[in-house]
Design a protein around this motif. Structure first.
Motif, PDB file in Angstrom:
ATOM      1  N   ASN A 153       0.756  -1.100   0.017  1.00  0.00           N
ATOM      2  CA  ASN A 153      -0.024   0.052   0.152  1.00  0.00           C
ATOM      3  C   ASN A 153       0.718   1.154   0.176  1.00  0.00           C
ATOM      4  OD1 ASN A 153      -2.828  -1.086   0.338  1.00  0.00           O
ATOM      5  ND2 ASN A 153      -1.696  -2.103   1.977  1.00  0.00           N
ATOM      6  N   ALA A 154       2.145   1.102   0.323  1.00  0.00           N
ATOM      7  CA  ALA A 154       3.071   2.330   0.217  1.00  0.00           C
ATOM      8  C   ALA A 154       3.551   2.440  -1.193  1.00  0.00           C
ATOM      9  CB  ALA A 154       4.060   2.122   1.271  1.00  0.00           C
ATOM     10  N   LEU A 155       3.416   1.449  -1.977  1.00  0.00           N
ATOM     11  CA  LEU A 155       4.157   1.435  -3.252  1.00  0.00           C
ATOM     12  C   LEU A 155       3.906   2.911  -4.135  1.00  0.00           C
ATOM     13  CD1 LEU A 155       5.901  -0.716  -3.975  1.00  0.00           C
ATOM     14  CD2 LEU A 155       4.062  -1.682  -5.871  1.00  0.00           C
ATOM     15  N   GLY A 156       2.633   3.257  -3.979  1.00  0.00           N
ATOM     16  CA  GLY A 156       2.605   4.654  -4.950  1.00  0.00           C
ATOM     17  C   GLY A 156       3.550   5.509  -4.537  1.00  0.00           C
ATOM     18  N   PRO A 157       3.543   6.162  -3.288  1.00  0.00           N
ATOM     19  CA  PRO A 157       4.623   7.157  -2.981  1.00  0.00           C
ATOM     20  C   PRO A 157       6.066   6.834  -3.345  1.00  0.00           C
ATOM     21  CG  PRO A 157       3.384   6.409  -1.171  1.00  0.00           C
ATOM     22  CD  PRO A 157       2.720   5.880  -2.306  1.00  0.00           C
ATOM     23  N   ILE A 158       6.354   5.485  -3.067  1.00  0.00           N
ATOM     24  CA  ILE A 158       7.757   4.995  -3.251  1.00  0.00           C
ATOM     25  C   ILE A 158       8.073   4.731  -4.649  1.00  0.00           C
ATOM     26  CG2 ILE A 158       9.155   3.028  -2.759  1.00  0.00           C
ATOM     27  CD1 ILE A 158       7.751   2.187  -0.514  1.00  0.00           C
ATOM     28  N   VAL A 159       7.601   4.480  -5.494  1.00  0.00           N
ATOM     29  CA  VAL A 159       7.810   4.458  -7.202  1.00  0.00           C
ATOM     30  C   VAL A 159       8.000   5.877  -7.276  1.00  0.00           C
ATOM     31  CG1 VAL A 159       6.909   2.046  -7.635  1.00  0.00           C
ATOM     32  CG2 VAL A 159       5.476   4.163  -7.591  1.00  0.00           C
ATOM     33  N   ASN A 160       6.832   6.755  -6.987  1.00  0.00           N
ATOM     34  CA  ASN A 160       7.062   8.255  -7.424  1.00  0.00           C
ATOM     35  C   ASN A 160       8.175   8.807  -6.941  1.00  0.00           C
ATOM     36  OD1 ASN A 160       6.266  10.683  -8.165  1.00  0.00           O
ATOM     37  ND2 ASN A 160       4.468  10.541  -7.267  1.00  0.00           N
ATOM     38  N   ALA A 161       8.687   8.517  -5.696  1.00  0.00           N
ATOM     39  CA  ALA A 161      10.170   9.108  -5.439  1.00  0.00           C
ATOM     40  C   ALA A 161      11.401   8.549  -6.184  1.00  0.00           C
ATOM     41  CB  ALA A 161      10.228   8.715  -3.944  1.00  0.00           C
ATOM     42  N   VAL A 162      11.149   7.008  -6.376  1.00  0.00           N
ATOM     43  CA  VAL A 162      12.359   6.470  -7.230  1.00  0.00           C
ATOM     44  C   VAL A 162      12.222   7.260  -8.471  1.00  0.00           C
ATOM     45  CG1 VAL A 162      12.828   4.396  -8.095  1.00  0.00           C
ATOM     46  CG2 VAL A 162      12.184   4.412  -5.987  1.00  0.00           C
ATOM     47  N   ALA A 163      11.088   7.317  -9.184  1.00  0.00           N
ATOM     48  CA  ALA A 163      11.155   8.071 -10.406  1.00  0.00           C
ATOM     49  C   ALA A 163      11.739   9.300 -10.414  1.00  0.00           C
ATOM     50  CB  ALA A 163       9.859   8.106 -10.889  1.00  0.00           C
ATOM     51  N   LEU A 164      11.633  10.052  -9.525  1.00  0.00           N
ATOM     52  CA  LEU A 164      11.819  11.573  -9.577  1.00  0.00           C
ATOM     53  C   LEU A 164      13.524  11.376  -9.420  1.00  0.00           C
ATOM     54  CD1 LEU A 164       9.505  13.472  -7.362  1.00  0.00           C
ATOM     55  CD2 LEU A 164       9.944  13.844  -9.827  1.00  0.00           C
ATOM     56  N   SER A 165      13.973  10.572  -8.400  1.00  0.00           N
ATOM     57  CA  SER A 165      15.444  10.282  -8.165  1.00  0.00           C
ATOM     58  C   SER A 165      16.145  10.014  -9.582  1.00  0.00           C
ATOM     59  CB  SER A 165      15.525   9.500  -7.150  1.00  0.00           C
ATOM     60  OG  SER A 165      15.011   9.852  -5.922  1.00  0.00           O
ATOM     61  N   LEU A 166      15.674   9.140 -10.355  1.00  0.00           N
ATOM     62  CA  LEU A 166      16.133   8.283 -11.428  1.00  0.00           C
ATOM     63  C   LEU A 166      16.085   9.400 -12.325  1.00  0.00           C
ATOM     64  CD1 LEU A 166      14.977   4.707 -11.317  1.00  0.00           C
ATOM     65  CD2 LEU A 166      17.077   5.731 -10.529  1.00  0.00           C
ATOM     66  N   SER A 167      15.119  10.258 -12.444  1.00  0.00           N
ATOM     67  CA  SER A 167      15.242  11.201 -13.614  1.00  0.00           C
ATOM     68  C   SER A 167      16.366  12.057 -13.695  1.00  0.00           C
ATOM     69  CB  SER A 167      13.765  12.069 -13.713  1.00  0.00           C
ATOM     70  OG  SER A 167      13.947  13.085 -12.369  1.00  0.00           O
ATOM     71  N   TYR A 168      17.082  12.230 -12.441  1.00  0.00           N
ATOM     72  CA  TYR A 168      18.222  12.973 -12.355  1.00  0.00           C
ATOM     73  C   TYR A 168      19.275  12.382 -13.072  1.00  0.00           C
ATOM     74  CZ  TYR A 168      22.248  15.284 -10.019  1.00  0.00           C
ATOM     75  OH  TYR A 168      23.346  15.854  -9.739  1.00  0.00           O
ATOM     76  N   LEU A 169      19.391  10.968 -13.354  1.00  0.00           N
ATOM     77  CA  LEU A 169      20.542  10.221 -13.693  1.00  0.00           C
ATOM     78  C   LEU A 169      20.550  10.585 -15.354  1.00  0.00           C
ATOM     79  CD1 LEU A 169      20.368   6.938 -12.258  1.00  0.00           C
ATOM     80  CD2 LEU A 169      21.920   8.668 -11.814  1.00  0.00           C
TER      81      LEU A 169
END
Ligand code: ATP
Ligand code: ATP
Ligand code: MG
Ligand code: MG
Lengths: 553, 281, 489, 316
Positions: free
Chosen positions: D238-254
């Motif tokens: 149930n926490a997946l939503g916010p987590i993947v969002n954060a991951v996506a934002l971080s990865l976009s930096y790469l």
């Protein structure tokens, strides 16, 4: 010590650490016994410690709380003393819990079946296949529709009543010796409540399972409990068999509880015969949700061409099961949810459908009070700000005038003036609802729409609020539209009662002839209201095809 | 978080914990330095006072000298001014506009919401350093330009964050009540929503502050920073990075300064004093 | 260890040599005419040859040409070396030379030396190995001028230069603009024995410290023009050497005489006193430079006028002049940029000196890209950076003649122009040196260009690399090192 | 239901395309505002007016920028990225290799940092308040607070200059064996992991703790579930939503944010390419790079949204 009873609690003490770091004792030496197969009820007002005690039987105290003293012997083991591991071993197998709100207690992202049989997985009780079979049997026993298929659904795909029974199945699958029900029916319609109660009772009796039934509704408790324990302020007030308590209650609080059930003498309408002026009339109002279709009407019709009249100084009650369109109707009248068709005439003038288009005075004169006080009050603002905003907004009062008026309003709703500095989170349910109401009064309206304002309160508080409404009406000559699914409440205050079913008005009656409703649905509805009489549930005979036609879908 | 943290003591109806207090003291200290820097620096930041470069700490040059032989203490003290000042200004602008827009989008909804979200999403997809590069290449680098650039870069983030929060609040009944009362949007966002999201917004504010401090240093790495001889801490680290091999204070000290500030800000966020909501208080 | 120019032992063949320059971009090119960065020069030098080149003493030597002859210094006959072939096997002919030189006059080519090339008005391929070049006015320097890197000889009709098809010591293997280039030994190079290296890779590492670190960690064997401050680190390590060349490269502070504040003679005079040359050399250049005397002909050049003494740092005199000009207390913007080597450090030093006497100089750092286009020559007070040029004539006509394209301070003097033409026509070195000395003095006294120092270029290399010599055309042996170096076994 | 998902994905993608166009136009607008143009910049010091004019003529830089932009867009529809102004090579050729490099670096970093960050975040949440939790929290903050180039330079000095374990440069074309690969990527990957992990750790931890306080997790506890089961089976999904969002934002930096790492390790990636492109005002190249960055970002965000939706039965 010799184990005579399944459960023996000896002066249990539970402390809670408030976020100030202050330690308050919330359970002050409670003792109680439960014999095998016996069902006892824990009743008491909100905040009396019912849930806390119930949970303590599983050796669990909610975050911030701590079991500080006493013994909790369940099946020979002292839950208080056991290690967390050992407790975990007993949970679900020896003792099971049916939560206060099943809806919130199901994991939204996994299927019902998975959650029902999880206990067997955790404790390796039986292979999954067998567990599923068992679950299906339980579903059947709890008279759930489509017992084979329902397990595959997700929690949001079944109704509240069904979830409540599924929660019971979840508790029963590890066939425990003790099941704890925490207000399992408070959130349900009367019609649904009956079935749930019946189901619970039969299963428990069949399995000879002992139970703790937490509730604040005596009538419900009377149906299912062998003995009743009355809690108040974390202390046991009195204990006795259901019969004793109902017939010869000792403790004043228990008396209050009982009193709340006696049919109240409604104020005889002084000007009953005098020609009454109409305040609000609505004609063929239709409203709903979803995309608007060709005929200008929405896809889901929550309200279907409803007409009604509210007279000055008189009250209209609207009752019907959950989802029948009561709130929608209220919101349409208030202009929150513009109608799709029909007209609203208020005080002789036709009203715009959307609130945004109505004049400030029209808005002021019609106020709405919502069901859930905690969402209706801005948690970030102190009571005085909440109440004084309408004063500033509608009446342009200056500071002193406002604060004077706030005091008056607090008095009106019987709240201590000191409360004005508190934030909603620091108030009890009843208090919140009063503030909620005071805000509506601040506008000094002609009509107040009350959407289930008592549903979230326990019986005693509820009847107090009702009394308050009556008095205010006498003083200020208000009119109410009073929405509820609880007949007794509506009876107590309304001059006319409109019964809704499936978005339509099925009939309108006066409280005097509620005993003899004409429409079959009204019959079903009224016959479903529990009576204090312990034999009522077992004796209750309901026309089966009525039930199949109008019962919960 | 707060509950997790160590010893809490309460005061003025708020409860604090040690970490938070220490953190806020550090921040306070740097702010004071930032304000009074010009009056307390021993040497003008441009003057070359040391024949050697990357000089060691010693009497008179308490933090040694930089790559040109300028007094490091003075430069670090003045650096505080620019780092704290610029970042603070930028983050304030970013969060203010972001949050206001976010709340407006949430309460108004409809096409306005959609357009804003799309546009800011687009903004967000442009890598920040490159954005900075283009802007500076276009209009040159001056303090106002820097502040605005940094602000613009971080508006979308603040917007996304605030909007998400505001949308939840917007569904509450008290919002409906206020609407039916006929309240204006300004009132709705100002007095109904903001008080409810202010805490997380503050936390976000702090985090962005840190990012901006770092981005600022990143920009000066790319030579897009302040005008010499002015230098923010990032720039100081950058221009003295050559001293790293022999652990010259000229490069160590500003790095520590940055770390101390950013870590403190984060710790403060995680340990903000909490208003006591006592049930039967 | 310190710089070693000794050509030790006998060269050995073999090995791959990896060197790093300091700047490179997608604009990297193998077209000599377009070459703009050191990176391009190095690559071109390894692939192509010039007609002539400058040796370590600044003397002009023949390369693809066997001889340059002229009676009147106006019409020149160039005899070409025979038996020289391009990488693709084609023989070098007069047509190639004519094509290579003529290109520079074509605007579409965008030649960097279009201006200098403009004086060549006629080209004629007399026979397969003889070219006749006619000039607009006499110029005894033509052989030296053609030693400029841009005048490399490419095959007739070449349009696609990405092949790097020249007569040079190496053959192109890979070329990724902005990333790297690899060239391999040209088996049948006309210079016997050369080159020694089997292959030569050239990359650019823009970050100063990264470049040095790469050298130390052994990723590369040669790091071009290192930051003076990295020397501490290098000297602390074993197995590396530094090679210092003081060529004519300099960064100058330009005050335009045709606009405020430069139009006030006293401001210019004041600034010349305000510039602390010792400190600039000591602090900004870390001793890697020689104090300059405000004129472009460096000590490395045979025509340098050593009698002309640099102005001494004298704040009081400066103050006096600024007061006279009534500019004291006013804030004067000074534009500097990383584009002009250490101009920012110099600016800061001058600014500090100014601050002490109440002369407010407001240093404006502007981005490197677009600097030459947007600020250089345009801003009233700004920094410039001038690469070494082989002859005073080129320097003067590019930078100080009244009609010079890059007249940084808008210096105009008929006398100067006359002297310039006169000197150009002369073939007698001694006479020219006299004239050039006079001109150098004029510049130092009258022009608005302050040349505080000639910047030495320091290259760092692993001590395995042998055969490196200084060259007046700049570092890396005037960018031509590849064909002379060898790696110690 | 499935069709619902498809429709949703389609909608998301449409939105993404619109965003892309906005970005491209914005970038185009910004760059055409920049002073100087390719011709004058190529000529550098030799940029005399007539020379510039001549070269401009030759490079067709004279026709209006908007026209060139539209021409480029048109070409894009045929999968042609245009030819670079700075050197007449096709943009695709210029980008090709470097794009692969960027993707390699991003990919490897992702493989390392995401599992690392998630484990740390989740375990920290499980042991909330413990010493371990506090250490992780403080460390993650500490790591955010160090400038990227500082981390990188330190790494180089330590591993390349003093220990001589790793090369100071990441020259991709020398990766012949797996060990080479490791040696070459070690330092950039470490640096980037430092930069992006902290944020993911914090977000994951927060999200998990958030869901840990929900009634259904309490219910799981009352069923006798172990702590790990509560977290992994009930909280995490149930926490997946916010987590993947954060991951996506971080990865976009790469994708576009690694310019500093590329500079220090001389890693030929696409961020540095864009910097060059800006420096030479090479419009087609700039546009193409911008498009890649934007696409990367949008893909990540959209993917995150879709995962979030998939993970939530109420929405699917
Ligand atoms: N963490 C806590 N800190 C302080 N007080 C608490 C805490 N948790 C519960 N309490 C107090 O303990 C008392 C008993 O709570 P409990 O939930 O058992 O009441 P209840 O009888 O279940 O009420 P309801 O009928 O509304 O469910 C309440 O007064 C509540 O305010
Ligand atoms: N936002 C919405 N979108 C779609 N359908 C809705 C929405 N809100 C309510 N409905 C539907 O409209 C019908 C009437 O809803 P309403 O809330 O008026 O019922 P109610 O009588 O107030 O029920 P309760 O007694 O539980 O409050 C229900 O079937 C509900 O599912
Ligand atoms: Mg309870
Ligand atoms: Mg309702």
């Amino acid at each position: 010590m010799s184990m005579t009873n399944l459960v023996e609690v000896r002066n249990l003490r539970i402390e809670a650490t408030t976020d100030a770091g202050r330690v308050v004792e919330i359970i002050k030496g409670v003792s109680l016994d439960i014999a095998d197969g016996e069902i006892i009820a824990l009743i008491g007002e909100s905040g009396s410690g019912k849930t806390t005690v119930a949970l303590s039987l599983m050796g669990y105290a909610r975050p911030g709380c701590r079991i500080t003293g006493g013994e909790i012997n369940v099946n020979g083991k002292n839950m208080a003393a056991l290690s967390e591991k050992e407790r975990a071993r007993l949970r679900g197998t020896d003792i099971a819990y049916v939560p206060q709100s099943a809806a919130a207690s199901f994991n939204p992202s996994s299927t019902i079946m998975e959650q029902v049989i999880e206990v067997t997985r955790i404790h390796k009780l039986m292979p999954p296949e067998q567990a599923r079979k068992r679950a299906v049997e339980l579903f059947r026993a709890l008279s759930l529709p489509d017992p084979e298929g329902i397990g595959a659904r997700y929690p949001h795909q079944v109704s509240g009543g069904q979830l409540q029974r599924l929660a019971a199945a979840m508790a029963l699958i590890g066939d425990p010796k003790l099941v704890i029900f925490d207000e399992p029916t408070t959130a349900l319609d009367v019609t649904t409540q009956i079935d749930v109660l019946k189901a619970f009772k039969s299963v428990m009796k069949a399995g000879g399972i002992a139970g703790v039934y937490v509730s604040h509704d005596l009538a419900v408790v009377a149906q299912i409990a062998d003995r009743i324990v009355v809690l108040k302020g974390g202390e046991v007030q009195e204990t006795g068999t259901t019969g004793e308590i109902l017939s010869a209650a000792q403790h004043p609080y228990t008396r209050e509880l009982l009193a709340a059930f006696e049919p109240k003498p409604r104020q005889a309408q002084a000007d009953a015969d005098a020609a009454t002026k109409e305040l609000l009339r609505i004609d063929n109002l239709t409203a709903g949700y979803g995309p608007v279709r060709g005929d200008g009407l929405p896809l889901i019709r929550a309200v279907q061409s409803v007409s009604m009249v509210v007279e000055k100084g008189r009250n209209l009650g609207i009752i019907g099961e959950s989802g029948c369109g009561k709130s929608t109707l209220a919101r349409v009248i208030a202009g929150i949810h513009p109608a799709a068709a029909g007209e609203i005439v208020f005080d002789g003038k036709e009203l715009e459908r959307a609130a945004r288009k109505r004049s400030q005075d029209q808005l002021r004169e019609m106020q709405i009070v919502f069901q859930y006080a905690d969402t209706a009050l801005n948690p970030a603002k102190p009571v005085e700000d909440i109440i004084s905003r309408p004063l500033a907004f509608y009446h342009r009062l200056d500071r002193q005038a406002r604060s004077k008026r706030v005091d008056e309003l607090l008095d009106m709703v019987r709240l201590p003036r000191a409360l004005r500095y508190r934030h909603p989170s620091e108030l009890s349910g009843g208090q919140k609802q009063r503030v909620n109401f005071a805000r509506a009064l601040a506008a000094d309206p002609k009509l107040i729409i009350c959407d289930e304002i008592t549903s979230a309160l326990d019986t005693v508080v509820a009847s107090a609020v009702i009394e308050l409404l009556k008095e205010l009406q006498r003083e200020l000559g208000l009119s109410y539209i009073f929405i509820s699914h609880d007949l007794s409440v509506v009876e107590a205050i309304c001059d006319k009662i409109m019964v809704m079913y499936n978005g339509e008005r099925v009939e309108q009656i006066t409280p005097d002839n509620v005993k003899a409703p004409t429409h079959p649905y009204s019959k079903l509805l009224f016959s479903s209201v529990p009576k204090l009489d312990p034999t009522w549930l077992d004796g209750l005979v309901r026309d089966p095809e009525l039930v199949s036609q109008y019962g919960h879908r | 978080m707060a509950r997790a943290a160590t010893s809490r003591r309460s005061f003025l109806g708020h409860s604090y914990n040690l970490v938070g207090v220490v953190a806020s003291l550090v921040i306070l200290a740097w702010t004071v330095v930032a304000i009074f820097a010009p009056y307390i620096i021993p040497h003008p930041i441009g003057d070359i006072v040391d024949d050697d470069y990357f000089g060691p700490m010693r009497q008179g040059l308490w933090l040694g000298s930089d790559y040109l032989g300028r007094d490091m203490l003075s430069r670090v003290l003045m650096g505080a001014r620019y780092t704290v000042g610029i970042s603070l200004a930028a983050v304030s602008i970013a969060c203010f506009s972001g949050v206001v827009l976010g709340m407006i989008a949430a309460v108004t909804g409809g096409w306005l919401d959609t357009c804003l979200s799309r546009f800011l999403d687009a903004m967000n997809s442009i890598p920040s350093k490159l954005f900075g590069l283009v802007v500076v290449a276009a209009v040159g680098s001056s303090i106002p330009v820097l502040i605005l650039t940094l602000a613009v870069i971080y508006i979308p983030g603040a917007y996304r964050f605030a909007r998400a929060l505001a949308v939840n609040i917007n569904t509450m009944d008290f919002m409906t009540v206020a609407r039916v009362r006929g309240e204006s949007t300004i009132y709705l966002i100002g007095s109904e929503i903001l008080p409810n999201i202010i805490r997380p917004v503050l936390a976000d504010f702090g985090l962005r502050f840190v990012f901006i401090v770092l981005l600022l240093s990143g920009l000066s790495f790319l030579g897009l920073g302040l005008q010499p001889p002015l230098a923010d801490w990032g720039a100081l680290v950058r221009e003295n990075i050559g001293g790293l091999p022999f652990a010259a204070p000229a490069v160590i000290v500003p790095s520590l300064a940055i770390a101390s500030l950013t870590i403190s800000v984060n710790l403060l966020i995680d340990n903000l004093p909490q208003k006591i909501r006592d049930r039967d208080a | 260890g310190r710089a070693t120019n000794a050509v030790a032992a006998t060269p050995v063949s073999g090995g791959t040599f990896k060197a790093a320059g300091w700047s490179s971009s997608t604009a990297d090119t193998l077209d000599p005419a377009k070459a703009s960065l050191s990176t391009d020069y190095v690559r071109c030098c390894s692939l192509y040859n010039r007609l002539t080149f400058l040796d370590k003493d600044g003397k002009t030597q023949m390369e693809l040409a066997e001889s340059f002859d002229s009676k009147d210094a106006k019409t020149w006959t160039v005899k070409l070396r025979k038996g020289v072939t391009f990488h693709d096997g084609k023989d070098l002919t007069a047509d190639d030379v004519v094509f290579s030189l003529k290109r520079h006059l074509d605007k579409a080519v965008g030649s960097k030396v279009a201006k200098i090339a403009a004086q060549m008005t006629g080209f004629k391929a007399v026979d397969k190995s003889t070219v006749e070049i006619t000039l607009a006015d006499p110029n005894g320097d033509l052989p030296t001028i053609l030693a400029l890197h841009h005048f490399m000889i490419v095959a007739d009709g070449t349009t696609d230069f990405s092949k790097g098809n020249g007569t040079g010591a190496f053959v192109l293997q890979t070329f990724e603009p902005g990333v790297r280039s690899v060239v391999t030994k040209n088996k049948n190079y006309w210079k016997s024995g050369k080159p020694y290296l089997d292959s030569f890779e050239f990359i650019a590492i823009t970050d100063d410290s990264a470049r040095v670190n790469a050298l130390i960690s052994g990723d590369i064997n040669f790091a071009a023009s290192i930051n003076p401050r990295s020397m501490k680190l290098l000297e602390s390590q074993q197995g590396f050497e530094l090679s210092k060349t003081t060529s004519g490269n300099y960064t100058d502070l330009n005050i335009r005489l045709d606009m405020d504040p430069g139009s006030k003679a006293d401001f210019v005079a004041g600034m010349k006193y305000l510039v602390n040359r010792e400190q600039i050399v000591k602090s900004a250049l870390r001793g890697l430079g020689e104090i300059g005397n405000d004129q472009p002909v460096s000590p490395a050049n045979i025509f340098h006028n050593a009698d002309l003494k640099p102005k001494a740092f004298d704040p009081d005199k400066a103050k006096f002049h600024f007061q006279k000009a009534g500019l004291l207390g006013q804030s004067i913007p000074v534009v500097a940029s990383d584009a002009a080597t250490s101009s920012i450090d110099m600016a800061v030093i001058i600014q500090a000196a100014g601050a002490d006497i109440g002369m407010k100089l407001d240093v404006q750092r502007v981005p490197s890209d677009g600097y030459w286009d947007n600020y250089w020559l345009k801003a009233p007070v700004h920094f410039g950076n001038i690469n070494p040029r082989p002859t005073p004539d080129i320097l003067f006509s590019l930078l100080y003649a009244s009609n010079a394209p890059w007249n940084e301070s808008q210096y105009k003097s008929e006398k100067f122009d006359k002297l310039l033409v006169e000197a150009r026509g002369l073939l007698d070195q001694a006479k020219r040196k006299e004239i050039y000395s006079v001109m150098q003095t004029m510049i130092a006294e009258e022009a608005g260009t302050i040349i505080p120092a000639y910047i030495s270029n320091v290259d760092a290399l692993s001590s395995k690399v042998k055969g490196l010599e200084a060259n007046p055309l700049g570092g890396m042996m005037g960018y031509a090192m590849a064909e002379y170096l060898w790696l110690e076994a | 239901m499935k069709s619902g998902v498809l429709k949703l994905v389609a909608k998301r993608l449409a939105v993404a395309v619109i965003t892309l166009l906005i970005v491209l136009f914005a970038v185009f607008f910004a760059t055409s505002m920049l002073p100087g143009d390719t011709a004058s910049i190529l000529l550098g010091q030799a940029a005399t007016p007539e020379a510039v004019a001549g070269l401009r003529e030759a490079m067709h830089l004279n026709d209006p920028a908007i026209l060139r932009f539209l021409r480029w867009l048109l070409g894009l529809l045929h999968g042609d990225l245009g030819t670079s102004y700075a050197n007449e090579m096709p943009v695709a050729a210029l980008i090709g290799g470097r794009f692969v490099n960027t993707m390699k670096l991003a990919g490897i970093t992702t493989l390392i940092s995401v599992p690392l960050a998630l484990t740390l975040g989740i375990t920290a949440a499980m042991l909330r308040g413990s010493l371990y939790d506090r250490t992780v929290t403080i460390l993650s903050i500490g790591v955010i607070s160090v400038p990227e180039f500082m981390v990188a330079t330190l790494a180089v000095l330590l591993f390349a200059v003093y220990l001589r374990w790793l090369p100071a440069l990441s020259s991709v074309n020398e990766a012949h064996s797996l060990t080479d690969l490791v040696r070459i990527y070690a330092m950039p990957v470490i640096t980037l992991t430092f930069v992006i992990s902290a944020q993911m750790i914090r977000m994951t931890r927060a999200a998990v703790i958030e869901t840990l306080s929900t009634p259904y997790v309490e219910m799981a506890l009352l069923k006798g579930a172990s702590r790990s089961r509560m977290v992994l089976r009930h909280a995490l999904p149930n926490a997946l939503g916010p987590i993947v969002n954060a991951v996506a934002l971080s990865l976009s930096y790469l994708v576009g944010g690694v310019i500093i790492v590329e500079t220090i390790f001389n890693y030929p990636g696409i961020a540095k390419l864009m910097v060059d492109a800006v420096a030479t005002r090479d419009l087609p190249l700039i546009q193409s790079c911008a498009m890649i960055f934007c696409l990367g970002y949008l893909l990540l965000i959209t993917a995150a949204d879709i995962i979030a939706i998939m993970s939530n039965p109420r929405l699917r």
